[in-house]
Design a protein around this motif. Sequence first.
Motif, short mmCIF file in Angstrom:
data_model
loop_
_atom_site.label_atom_id
_atom_site.label_comp_id
_atom_site.label_asym_id
_atom_site.label_seq_id
_atom_site.Cartn_x
_atom_site.Cartn_y
_atom_site.Cartn_z
N ILE A 38 16.91 8.89 63.86
CA ILE A 38 16.53 10.09 64.63
C ILE A 38 16.12 11.22 63.67
CG2 ILE A 38 17.42 11.92 66.15
CD1 ILE A 38 19.23 9.71 67.42
N ASP A 39 16.88 11.37 62.57
CA ASP A 39 16.68 12.50 61.66
C ASP A 39 15.59 12.26 60.61
OD1 ASP A 39 18.64 13.87 62.97
OD2 ASP A 39 20.24 13.18 61.64
N GLY A 40 15.06 11.03 60.54
CA GLY A 40 14.04 10.74 59.52
C GLY A 40 14.63 10.60 58.13
N THR A 41 15.89 10.16 58.05
CA THR A 41 16.55 10.04 56.74
C THR A 41 16.97 8.59 56.46
OG1 THR A 41 18.65 10.62 57.81
CG2 THR A 41 17.44 12.40 56.74
N LEU A 42 16.26 7.67 57.05
CA LEU A 42 16.64 6.25 56.89
C LEU A 42 16.55 5.79 55.44
CD1 LEU A 42 17.63 3.92 58.67
CD2 LEU A 42 15.25 3.22 58.96
#
Length: 454
Positions: A312-316
């Motif tokens: 969701i946060d784009g921090t994968l």
Amino acid sequence: MKILVVGSGGREHALAWKIGRSAKVEKIYCAPGNAGMQGIAECVDISATDIDGLLAFAVAEKIDLTVVGPESSLVKGIVDAFEARNLRIFGPSQRAAILEGSKVFTKEFLIKYGIPTASFKAFRKIKEAKKYLQTCSLPLVVKADGLAAGKGVIVAATMKEAMDAVDLIMKDNAFGAAGDTIIIEDCLVGEEASFLAFTDGKTIRALPTSQDHKAIFDGDKGPNTGGMGAYSPAPVVTPAMTEYVIDKILQPTVEGMAAEGRPYKGILYAGLMIDGDKINVLEFNCRFGDPEAQPLLMRIESDIVEVFEACIDGTLDQVEIRVDPRPTVCVVMASAGYPGAYATGKVIKGLKKAAQLEGVEVFHAGTRRVGGRVVTSGGRVLGITAIGADLAEAIARAYHGVDRIQFPGCYFRRDIGGKALKRMAGAGNRALVGNVMGSDSDLPVMQVAADLLD
Ligand code: AMP
Ligand code: GLY
């Protein structure tokens, strides 16, 4: 955190089970859930496609994160509705879920971005479709464009079957508006595999490989179902193939979707057909597979809530997916008659005895509680899922679990995982097959192994 799991199948029970193992979670709700989920979550009677109802519930209960199981909710736009109210939700937007929602979109997308898939043509008129069919060689595949609960694909061996398939979808409207457009495509041969990955729209983190068993009968015979069993890893997918799938299929898909103004986040599930070293995309799904989720989630060691949040946060890129190296197997127990008509309300016995077995989890699908009893309420009823030191042990454990459960009209395949055993035996791993032989069972999966030892 308060988490809401949307859906009621074996996949959603496995999701709730895995979410329950996260240190971040205080309470899990399931909508609508099933009898098995009641043991680990509070089930609320809201349908998975009642987006207004789910949204009102999530707002009222101050849900911190919603995790969506079924494609129908995603294609209907649940993620957009939740995000518009600043609620955190794991899954692709409606514009991105089109990768599962429209086969025509996906086929055109695959061709545009040079991703390998069977050649196809799309038709909106019966007459034109039938005229084209006469120019095709057999077998071929006829598909409804939209969602059809896994039933909208017909592999036709004869011209009559192909013509009938066009009539079924376009004239009889068997799948409603999902069949307004159809695809006629080349039939691919080989072995299928499921390849799932998490993505935040940029980074891809693959889950382990897995394989479903779609046909209802042993030996992959009979009509397709939602899936009668699955296991992970799938040895048909070699490490070199994994790299190829990520670089040549998933990465261009995620980049292509972003370029199309349809940024994709969530689970991206590629259904693959593998023939020697040739890999083609059969389809994309925009969510976890069912039953693949059951064996896959059992192998994931990472905190799944952290992975959902990173998507969701784009921090994968900052998260690694840790995986238990031990294989897992899920055997689906179904109601007699499935995938056609079947009876419900049958009392299920032995659930506790099965769950006591070492390495076994009993995931519920079509079950509900009536008084003090658990009864059947769907086609796929349970997914007995087991982990083992090797595949042979995982299979033996899963079937021992199956042996302990009874309900009238119970049906299950007896050869789940057999294909993988055969492949590994072919690769010289006879000790493994020996383990299955020693497990004292007359299941056909053991027969597959026995034949190989002859
Ligand atoms: P799909 O929903 O497109 O994955 O199709 C469901 C199932 O139909 C697949 O899992 C395959 O078993 C079969 N199928 C779909 N497309 C093809 C194809 N082009 N060739 C052979 N089998 C196919
Ligand atoms: N097991 C196949 C699917 O979830 O689509």
